[in-house]
Design a protein around this motif. Sequence first.
Motif, short mmCIF file in Angstrom:
data_model
loop_
_atom_site.label_atom_id
_atom_site.label_comp_id
_atom_site.label_asym_id
_atom_site.label_seq_id
_atom_site.Cartn_x
_atom_site.Cartn_y
_atom_site.Cartn_z
N SER A 118 0.82 -1.20 0.00
CA SER A 118 0.00 0.00 0.00
C SER A 118 0.86 1.26 0.00
N ASN A 119 0.27 2.33 -0.45
CA ASN A 119 0.89 3.64 -0.41
C ASN A 119 0.16 4.45 0.65
N VAL A 120 0.89 5.06 1.58
CA VAL A 120 0.30 5.83 2.67
C VAL A 120 0.68 7.30 2.48
N GLU A 121 -0.32 8.16 2.46
CA GLU A 121 -0.11 9.61 2.35
C GLU A 121 -0.65 10.26 3.62
N ILE A 122 0.19 11.04 4.28
CA ILE A 122 -0.19 11.67 5.53
C ILE A 122 0.15 13.16 5.45
N SER A 123 -0.78 14.00 5.91
CA SER A 123 -0.51 15.44 6.01
C SER A 123 -0.66 15.86 7.47
N PHE A 124 0.21 16.76 7.89
CA PHE A 124 0.23 17.25 9.26
C PHE A 124 -0.16 18.72 9.25
N THR A 125 -1.12 19.11 10.09
CA THR A 125 -1.53 20.51 10.21
C THR A 125 -1.56 20.90 11.68
N LYS A 126 -1.50 22.21 11.93
CA LYS A 126 -1.58 22.72 13.30
C LYS A 126 -3.02 22.72 13.77
N HIS A 127 -3.20 22.59 15.07
CA HIS A 127 -4.53 22.63 15.66
C HIS A 127 -5.12 24.03 15.47
N PRO A 128 -6.41 24.16 15.15
CA PRO A 128 -7.00 25.48 14.92
C PRO A 128 -6.92 26.42 16.12
N ILE A 129 -7.03 25.91 17.32
CA ILE A 129 -6.94 26.77 18.50
C ILE A 129 -5.56 27.42 18.58
N LEU A 130 -4.55 26.65 18.25
CA LEU A 130 -3.19 27.20 18.26
C LEU A 130 -3.04 28.29 17.22
N LYS A 131 -3.61 28.09 16.05
CA LYS A 131 -3.56 29.12 15.00
C LYS A 131 -4.24 30.40 15.48
N TRP A 132 -5.38 30.26 16.15
CA TRP A 132 -6.11 31.43 16.64
C TRP A 132 -5.28 32.21 17.65
N VAL A 133 -4.60 31.50 18.54
CA VAL A 133 -3.78 32.18 19.55
C VAL A 133 -2.69 32.99 18.88
N VAL A 134 -2.01 32.42 17.91
CA VAL A 134 -0.93 33.13 17.22
C VAL A 134 -1.50 34.30 16.42
N TYR A 135 -2.60 34.09 15.68
CA TYR A 135 -3.17 35.17 14.87
C TYR A 135 -3.69 36.31 15.74
N LEU A 136 -4.32 36.00 16.86
CA LEU A 136 -4.80 37.06 17.75
C LEU A 136 -3.65 37.86 18.32
N HIS A 137 -2.55 37.20 18.62
CA HIS A 137 -1.38 37.91 19.12
C HIS A 137 -0.83 38.85 18.04
N ILE A 138 -0.77 38.38 16.80
CA ILE A 138 -0.29 39.22 15.70
C ILE A 138 -1.21 40.41 15.49
N ILE A 139 -2.54 40.21 15.55
CA ILE A 139 -3.49 41.30 15.38
C ILE A 139 -3.33 42.32 16.51
N PHE A 140 -3.12 41.83 17.72
CA PHE A 140 -2.91 42.73 18.85
C PHE A 140 -1.66 43.58 18.65
N ILE A 141 -0.59 42.97 18.21
CA ILE A 141 0.66 43.70 17.98
C ILE A 141 0.48 44.73 16.87
N LEU A 142 -0.17 44.34 15.77
CA LEU A 142 -0.39 45.29 14.67
C LEU A 142 -1.29 46.45 15.10
N GLY A 143 -2.29 46.17 15.90
CA GLY A 143 -3.15 47.23 16.42
C GLY A 143 -2.38 48.19 17.31
N LEU A 144 -1.52 47.66 18.15
CA LEU A 144 -0.70 48.50 19.01
C LEU A 144 0.25 49.37 18.19
#
Length: 154
Positions: free
Chosen positions: A75-101
């Motif tokens: 068999s051929n196995v294909e796997i993709s790895f992604t970050k958890h959405p909550i983690l993405k939100w934490v990083v994006y909210l921090h970036i938005i806060f910094i840009l707003g400041l």
Amino acid sequence: MKKWNFQAKSSPKEIFEKLESSLGRAHIFALNKNSKNSMKFRIRKRFLVGLDALNAQNKVILNGEIFQVDTENGSNVEISFTKHPILKWVVYLHIIFILGLLAALIFKSSSNMSIFIFGGILLAVGTLIWLHVEKEFDKNVQEYKALISEIVRD
């Protein structure tokens, strides 16, 4: 998102049974069977604590598909790895806060140096958090690769 492909000598059903027997007891494994020769699966850990303990948990979602290549070749196995959405939100909210400041600092055009120092410190902390998240993601991907290759090899 990172992708990983490899070939196994077993059939998709045998590979799935191995994964289910080793990971199914932990209640982090879900299966969607598409057809006779192809199986999709998903592995992830749920966040069971607040956002303050993000560092202690695995933040990777694994999506995989197993294809039947040949009866002899396995068999051929294909796997993709992604970050958890909550983690993405934490990083994006921090970036938005910094840009707003920073936008507030630019529009205020204050000569108060303490505000600029605070903005610079916040920007440095945001950069360090982003670098830490990427390093932990790469480490967790390597752990998943070792775990799955060990399970499939047996």
